[in-house]
Design a protein around this motif. Structure first.
Motif, PDB file in Angstrom:
ATOM      1  N   LEU A 244      -0.719   9.977   1.651  1.00 51.33           N
ATOM      2  CA  LEU A 244      -2.111   9.630   1.357  1.00 51.33           C
ATOM      3  C   LEU A 244      -2.654   8.639   2.396  1.00 51.33           C
ATOM      4  CD1 LEU A 244      -4.291  10.399  -0.664  1.00 51.33           C
ATOM      5  CD2 LEU A 244      -3.657   8.408  -2.005  1.00 51.33           C
ATOM      6  N   LEU A 245      -1.817   7.719   2.856  1.00 50.22           N
ATOM      7  CA  LEU A 245      -2.251   6.799   3.914  1.00 50.22           C
ATOM      8  C   LEU A 245      -2.590   7.573   5.182  1.00 50.22           C
ATOM      9  CD1 LEU A 245       0.157   3.752   3.549  1.00 50.22           C
ATOM     10  CD2 LEU A 245      -2.266   3.876   2.978  1.00 50.22           C
TER      11      LEU A 245
ATOM     12  N   ILE B 117       0.818  -1.217   0.000  1.00 45.87           N
ATOM     13  CA  ILE B 117       0.000   0.000   0.000  1.00 45.87           C
ATOM     14  C   ILE B 117       0.851   1.266   0.000  1.00 45.87           C
ATOM     15  CG2 ILE B 117      -2.073  -1.092   0.933  1.00 45.87           C
ATOM     16  CD1 ILE B 117      -1.427   0.013   3.665  1.00 45.87           C
ATOM     17  N   VAL B 118       2.027   1.219   0.620  1.00 48.80           N
ATOM     18  CA  VAL B 118       2.903   2.397   0.597  1.00 48.80           C
ATOM     19  C   VAL B 118       3.470   2.596  -0.806  1.00 48.80           C
ATOM     20  CG1 VAL B 118       5.112   3.314   1.424  1.00 48.80           C
ATOM     21  CG2 VAL B 118       3.459   2.399   3.054  1.00 48.80           C
TER      22      VAL B 118
ATOM     23  N   ASN C 270       8.014  10.913  10.767  1.00 50.59           N
ATOM     24  CA  ASN C 270       9.143  10.067  10.363  1.00 50.59           C
ATOM     25  C   ASN C 270       8.684   8.694   9.869  1.00 50.59           C
ATOM     26  OD1 ASN C 270      10.975  12.094  11.172  1.00 50.59           O
ATOM     27  ND2 ASN C 270      10.816  11.393  13.286  1.00 50.59           N
ATOM     28  N   PRO C 271       7.884   8.651   8.813  1.00 49.60           N
ATOM     29  CA  PRO C 271       7.326   7.368   8.377  1.00 49.60           C
ATOM     30  C   PRO C 271       8.377   6.435   7.781  1.00 49.60           C
ATOM     31  CG  PRO C 271       6.819   9.076   6.775  1.00 49.60           C
ATOM     32  CD  PRO C 271       7.486   9.750   7.941  1.00 49.60           C
ATOM     33  N   SER C 272       8.284   5.183   8.166  1.00 47.72           N
ATOM     34  CA  SER C 272       9.099   4.125   7.569  1.00 47.72           C
ATOM     35  C   SER C 272       8.332   2.823   7.734  1.00 47.72           C
ATOM     36  CB  SER C 272      10.472   4.017   8.235  1.00 47.72           C
ATOM     37  OG  SER C 272      10.354   3.443   9.523  1.00 47.72           O
TER      38      SER C 272
ATOM     39  N   TYR D 105      -7.270  -1.027  -1.325  1.00 44.96           N
ATOM     40  CA  TYR D 105      -6.194  -1.512  -2.188  1.00 44.96           C
ATOM     41  C   TYR D 105      -6.640  -2.727  -3.016  1.00 44.96           C
ATOM     42  CZ  TYR D 105      -1.695  -3.076  -3.859  1.00 44.96           C
ATOM     43  OH  TYR D 105      -0.664  -3.467  -4.681  1.00 44.96           O
ATOM     44  N   LYS D 106      -7.265  -3.707  -2.377  1.00 47.53           N
ATOM     45  CA  LYS D 106      -7.756  -4.882  -3.114  1.00 47.53           C
ATOM     46  C   LYS D 106      -9.137  -4.638  -3.702  1.00 47.53           C
ATOM     47  CE  LYS D 106      -4.320  -7.724  -2.664  1.00 47.53           C
ATOM     48  NZ  LYS D 106      -3.588  -8.244  -3.807  1.00 47.53           N
ATOM     49  N   ASN D 107      -9.762  -3.535  -3.308  1.00 48.20           N
ATOM     50  CA  ASN D 107     -11.024  -3.067  -3.871  1.00 48.20           C
ATOM     51  C   ASN D 107     -12.129  -4.130  -3.826  1.00 48.20           C
ATOM     52  OD1 ASN D 107     -12.632  -1.088  -4.904  1.00 48.20           O
ATOM     53  ND2 ASN D 107     -11.604  -0.950  -6.882  1.00 48.20           N
TER      54      ASN D 107
END
Length: 139
Positions: free
Chosen positions: A32-33, A24-25, A45-47, A73-75
């Protein structure tokens, strides 16, 4: 009676949290997440490693991310109310439901969703403050 695992149709079955986050990233990106999920591990500090560490400790956040994975994501179509009460990894996806292309998301849609949630929260608070709801039972 068959011994077939009913969870095999769930895209989360056998998929690690790290794999879910990477997918998803890579597709949506951390900003956006954060806009859609409002979880600080996607903002400060996203990781991937820090997010996985936080999500493994925090069940509500992990379930929020896993639901996002299934339904954005999988809709996949939204689960029945009965299935939706279960954690995302325990939901049974009907055999005829196959993952589709990821949903197209935007910051504008995320803002509209945030405003809608804020309005619902305001309405709940207003209802509590009008005297219809009194947790202390006094007048």
């Amino acid at each position: 009676m068959t011994n077939e695992n009913p969870y095999l149709t769930n895209p989360l079955h056998g998929t690690s949290l790290t794999t879910v986050l990477n997918e998803i990233v890579d597709h949506y990106g951390f900003p956006l997440l954060y806009a859609y999920l409002n979880i600080n591990c996607f903002n400060k500090n996203p990781s991937i490693n820090a997010s996985v560490k936080f999500l493994k400790k925090t069940q509500w956040a992990r379930e929020k991310v896993e639901s996002f994975y299934l339904y954005q994501y999988k809709n996949l179509p939204r689960a029945s109310d009965r299935e939706f009460e279960k954690p995302p990894r325990e939901r049974i996806i009907p055999n005829n439901e196959n993952p589709k292309e990821p949903a197209e998301l935007s910051f504008e849609d995320a803002e509209n969703l945030r405003l809608k949630r804020a309005e619902k929260t305001r309405q709940r608070a207003e209802k509590r403050n009008t005297g219809k709801f009194n947790p202390w039972g006094n007048s």
